[in-house]
Design an enzyme around this catalytic site. Sequence first.
Site, mmCIF file in Angstrom:
data_model
loop_
_atom_site.group_PDB
_atom_site.id
_atom_site.type_symbol
_atom_site.label_atom_id
_atom_site.label_comp_id
_atom_site.label_asym_id
_atom_site.label_seq_id
_atom_site.Cartn_x
_atom_site.Cartn_y
_atom_site.Cartn_z
ATOM 1 N N ASP A 33 0.841 -1.198 0.000
ATOM 2 C CA ASP A 33 0.000 0.000 0.000
ATOM 3 C C ASP A 33 0.870 1.240 0.000
ATOM 4 O O ASP A 33 0.600 2.222 -0.675
ATOM 5 C CB ASP A 33 -0.868 0.049 1.270
ATOM 6 N N ASP A 37 0.860 4.178 -2.742
ATOM 7 C CA ASP A 37 0.520 5.560 -2.411
ATOM 8 C C ASP A 37 1.618 6.531 -2.820
ATOM 9 O O ASP A 37 1.348 7.642 -3.263
ATOM 10 C CB ASP A 37 0.246 5.701 -0.903
ATOM 11 N N SER A 82 -36.095 -4.440 -17.166
ATOM 12 C CA SER A 82 -36.011 -5.253 -15.948
ATOM 13 C C SER A 82 -36.281 -6.705 -16.324
ATOM 14 O O SER A 82 -36.480 -7.021 -17.500
ATOM 15 C CB SER A 82 -36.996 -4.747 -14.912
ATOM 16 N N LEU A 83 -36.306 -7.573 -15.349
ATOM 17 C CA LEU A 83 -36.487 -9.002 -15.609
ATOM 18 C C LEU A 83 -37.797 -9.476 -15.013
ATOM 19 O O LEU A 83 -38.250 -8.959 -13.992
ATOM 20 C CB LEU A 83 -35.362 -9.794 -14.954
ATOM 21 N N GLU A 112 -26.347 -16.801 -13.258
ATOM 22 C CA GLU A 112 -25.491 -15.862 -12.500
ATOM 23 C C GLU A 112 -26.223 -15.467 -11.239
ATOM 24 O O GLU A 112 -27.445 -15.470 -11.212
ATOM 25 C CB GLU A 112 -25.280 -14.566 -13.309
ATOM 26 N N LYS A 114 -27.836 -12.898 -8.688
ATOM 27 C CA LYS A 114 -28.462 -11.583 -8.857
ATOM 28 C C LYS A 114 -28.002 -10.707 -7.692
ATOM 29 O O LYS A 114 -28.421 -10.906 -6.552
ATOM 30 C CB LYS A 114 -29.982 -11.730 -8.853
ATOM 31 N N ASP A 116 -27.499 -7.538 -5.317
ATOM 32 C CA ASP A 116 -28.452 -6.551 -4.849
ATOM 33 C C ASP A 116 -27.759 -5.211 -4.634
ATOM 34 O O ASP A 116 -27.212 -4.940 -3.570
ATOM 35 C CB ASP A 116 -29.075 -7.053 -3.539
ATOM 36 N N ARG A 135 -29.653 3.444 -13.857
ATOM 37 C CA ARG A 135 -30.810 2.947 -14.605
ATOM 38 C C ARG A 135 -31.895 4.021 -14.746
ATOM 39 O O ARG A 135 -32.503 4.157 -15.795
ATOM 40 C CB ARG A 135 -31.374 1.723 -13.892
ATOM 41 N N GLU A 172 -23.705 -4.340 -11.835
ATOM 42 C CA GLU A 172 -24.308 -3.955 -10.569
ATOM 43 C C GLU A 172 -23.225 -3.387 -9.655
ATOM 44 O O GLU A 172 -22.239 -4.072 -9.355
ATOM 45 C CB GLU A 172 -24.928 -5.208 -9.931
ATOM 46 N N TYR A 235 -22.211 -7.700 -16.015
ATOM 47 C CA TYR A 235 -22.896 -8.909 -16.463
ATOM 48 C C TYR A 235 -23.545 -8.841 -17.835
ATOM 49 O O TYR A 235 -24.251 -9.761 -18.206
ATOM 50 C CB TYR A 235 -23.917 -9.366 -15.423
ATOM 51 N N LYS A 298 -30.122 -16.880 -18.047
ATOM 52 C CA LYS A 298 -30.142 -16.292 -19.394
ATOM 53 C C LYS A 298 -29.893 -17.370 -20.442
ATOM 54 O O LYS A 298 -29.070 -18.271 -20.212
ATOM 55 C CB LYS A 298 -29.026 -15.232 -19.521
ATOM 56 N N LYS A 322 -36.122 -15.496 -7.518
ATOM 57 C CA LYS A 322 -35.896 -14.806 -6.240
ATOM 58 C C LYS A 322 -35.777 -15.822 -5.113
ATOM 59 O O LYS A 322 -36.666 -16.668 -4.955
ATOM 60 C CB LYS A 322 -37.071 -13.868 -5.942
ATOM 61 N N CYS A 419 -48.991 5.693 28.747
ATOM 62 C CA CYS A 419 -47.629 5.186 28.920
ATOM 63 C C CYS A 419 -47.608 3.980 29.869
ATOM 64 O O CYS A 419 -48.147 4.061 30.978
ATOM 65 C CB CYS A 419 -46.742 6.302 29.471
ATOM 66 N N CYS A 422 -45.688 5.252 33.202
ATOM 67 C CA CYS A 422 -46.125 6.324 34.101
ATOM 68 C C CYS A 422 -47.589 6.676 33.916
ATOM 69 O O CYS A 422 -48.107 7.567 34.595
ATOM 70 C CB CYS A 422 -45.272 7.569 33.898
ATOM 71 N N CYS A 437 -44.397 9.589 25.026
ATOM 72 C CA CYS A 437 -44.829 9.954 26.359
ATOM 73 C C CYS A 437 -44.119 11.267 26.661
ATOM 74 O O CYS A 437 -42.895 11.336 26.615
ATOM 75 C CB CYS A 437 -44.406 8.885 27.369
ATOM 76 N N CYS A 443 -41.653 10.277 34.098
ATOM 77 C CA CYS A 443 -41.736 8.909 33.583
ATOM 78 C C CYS A 443 -40.408 8.193 33.885
ATOM 79 O O CYS A 443 -39.348 8.613 33.401
ATOM 80 C CB CYS A 443 -42.006 8.978 32.091
HETATM 81 S S1 IVH Z 1 -29.256 -9.064 -16.398
HETATM 82 C C1 IVH Z 1 -32.780 -7.024 -19.221
HETATM 83 N N1 IVH Z 1 -27.767 -10.064 -14.515
HETATM 84 O O1 IVH Z 1 -31.449 -7.179 -11.561
HETATM 85 C C2 IVH Z 1 -32.165 -6.950 -17.876
HETATM 86 N N2 IVH Z 1 -29.288 -8.348 -13.916
HETATM 87 O O2 IVH Z 1 -34.536 -6.755 -12.889
HETATM 88 C C3 IVH Z 1 -30.898 -7.710 -17.857
HETATM 89 N N3 IVH Z 1 -29.150 -7.671 -11.556
HETATM 90 O O3 IVH Z 1 -31.907 -4.085 -13.080
HETATM 91 C C4 IVH Z 1 -30.348 -7.722 -16.483
HETATM 92 N N4 IVH Z 1 -27.556 -9.072 -10.965
HETATM 93 O O4 IVH Z 1 -29.903 -4.346 -11.638
HETATM 94 C C5 IVH Z 1 -28.731 -9.173 -14.809
HETATM 95 N N5 IVH Z 1 -26.317 -11.043 -12.974
HETATM 96 C C6 IVH Z 1 -27.286 -10.154 -13.271
HETATM 97 C C7 IVH Z 1 -27.822 -9.266 -12.290
HETATM 98 C C8 IVH Z 1 -28.831 -8.383 -12.659
HETATM 99 C C9 IVH Z 1 -28.364 -8.108 -10.570
HETATM 100 C C10 IVH Z 1 -30.191 -6.627 -11.398
HETATM 101 C C11 IVH Z 1 -30.098 -5.506 -12.390
HETATM 102 C C12 IVH Z 1 -31.439 -5.406 -13.074
HETATM 103 C C13 IVH Z 1 -32.313 -6.267 -12.216
HETATM 104 C C14 IVH Z 1 -33.249 -7.078 -13.092
#
Ligand code: IVH
Length: 682
Positions: A33, A37, A82-83, A112, A114, A116, A135, A172, A235, A298, A322, A419, A422, A437, A443
């Site tokens: 490090d 630096d 979105s998915l 893969e 997902k 968060d 997004r 992400e 991704y 996918k 999910k 309360c 008291c 309270c 109290c």
């Molecule tokens: S593919 C057409 N791969 O999940 C959308 N999404 O609703 C293709 N996310 O907004 C998305 N990990 O923020 C994909 N390995 C992954 C992901 C991923 C997280 C999130 C992404 C997207 C939401 C899907």
Amino acid sequence: MSESIRNKIEEISKELEEHNYNYYVLSNPTVSDFDFDKLLEKLIDLEKQYPEYLQPNSPSQRVGGTITKEFKNVKHKYPMLSLGNTYNEEELRDFDERIKKAGISEFEYVAELKYDGVSISLTYVDGMLKQAVTRGDGEKGDDVTVNVKTINSIPLKLRGENFPAEFEIRGEIFMPKSEFLRINEEMRKQLIEDGYDEEEISERLLKNPRNATSGTLKQLDSKAVAERNLDCYLYSILGENLPFASHYDSLIEAKKWGFKISADMEKLSSVDGVVKYLSKWDKKRHDLNVETDGVVIKVNSFEQQKFLGFTAKSPRWAIAYKFKAARVATILESISYQVGRTGAITPVANLKPVQLAGTTVKRASLHNADIIEKLDVRIGDTVFVEKGGEIIPKIISVDLSKRDLFSEAAQPTKYITHCPECNSELVRSSGEANHYCHNELGCPPQVKGKMEHFVSRKAMNIDSLGAETIAQLFDAGLLKTIADIYDLKKEDLLKIDRMAEKSANNLLAGVEASKKVPFERVLFAIGIRHIGETTAKKLAFFYKNIESIKNATLEQLLEVGDVGERTAQTIIDYFSDKRIEEVLNKLKIAGLQFELSDEQLSNTSEKLKDLSFVVSGVFSKFSRDEIKKTIEQNGGKNVGSISGKTNFVLAGENMGPEKLKKAEKLGVKIITEDEFINMLEE
Ligand code: IVH
């Protein structure tokens, strides 16, 4: 000459990028490090001297420092969709069937995790990061490029040569779990020091890693982003005429260009393989340093993806699965109501003990009256309890099929009106979620809590009077308000259990010494809601004595930095309470400091207004405490650790090398004792 400087800058930049890639993408450090630096410092120096050679994607940009006024809203070249979601194996198999019915029989999946966090779209032109956009609504998002450049695992310049001239890559951005815990730990320490109570602290801490990521990316000061060590998995790649036939191959290729691609991605030949992947990660995901909420499945071939196409909102070739949050059913045995130091009421569900994700759950927070009403939760109900990203388990819903309508207990829950400690009537102000309270002075948990705060180290510092003794004296009727502390007599103290002559003397000496505690700490000690240590200091130095604070109007109070409308109103309410007036009068008679001392008055100014300082090392003319005090008396603020927001590091002899390094890295100005004195004399 200039040519050789340019080469030097290029050479150092390249070396730094290489070390960076090894460390953040490959997790395989190739330099210490310290050396890193030093090299970075050298680059920053050269760029300062020869700004004409500063490249927009120089590794120096990763330390941040750019201030954005507002983020430009820009249109995505390809919308960010979105998915569709699935929640069980059956729904996943339906997805597989739909693909087959569309006419595709031979195909592979890529599964893969997902992640968060917050999705991001990065545009690269000729191997350089050009733009990073969130997004947003899917059509348009915020241009957060300056902030994204501080994320060390995102390449600013690509490696190798055979990347397309222009493309977008999506992924992400997330806050690692360890980073989330570290930041909250530091924030908690600071908040405790500033005198906040548990309830106020939990309001202010980061709620979960996803929230924290999105909040961080919206910061206008990119230095603050750099300090939060965000990370990013990529991704998906988009562009015209991309040189690969499948999603899997595209990511393997992207990895060679320097992107961080998750090692948890797998190519699978059938839906059965996907099901196995799901069950493996359902458990294993908890061991990762990143929050995941599911799996994305996918179709691998780009040609097949194109054939399947999109619905209005999402692709037909991909779906999310999910994970179920760890959830369990149990019985709600009773609801109890806790009263905090500030008088806030928290309803708590007492549950029949049950095992959940490795721990025994007996209680869950019910938060407030609205939540209870929304859930329509009743004593005796079977309830579902879930553990999400947050630490305290939550009641998600009631299993209505199990409710015994003929049972006495199955009555709608009536929130308490008085309360539990008291019996005063509870008040819920508009805009507040909690009931309060307001019997601050009668109290028991509030009174005892206030006394504990009053005697604490940063307040009156009477360490001979601990929580246990306070409770004993309170129960014995000797302490009713904080003012009674100054009426304690030795003969009374000796009647208390386990109180010997020596501890009684100690206690009284501590009480006597506290009469010298300066005004700003007395103001903090009396426990006005929302007035932490810092605000108390600001008020004290602004108004100089308690009478002026008491006489100030709402508008006047708002003139003090740090005081918002809610705090100002609390101050006004506090001083208009007759019982408080009585307590304050008694304290005044007892001899507490209710104004700045003459010495403080002669040393105050606004010269350091809004400036923050880290004081470190040993000084020759003043002690460190004297310097800190001077900073505050002149309107400045002392902070414990160096951050992007620090204005000055006041460095004495033997200042820690780590601090020095950090200040230099973040570009915080370092000044000497003499320079500091000059600032005050100017
Ligand atoms: S593919 C057409 N791969 O999940 C959308 N999404 O609703 C293709 N996310 O907004 C998305 N990990 O923020 C994909 N390995 C992954 C992901 C991923 C997280 C999130 C992404 C997207 C939401 C899907």
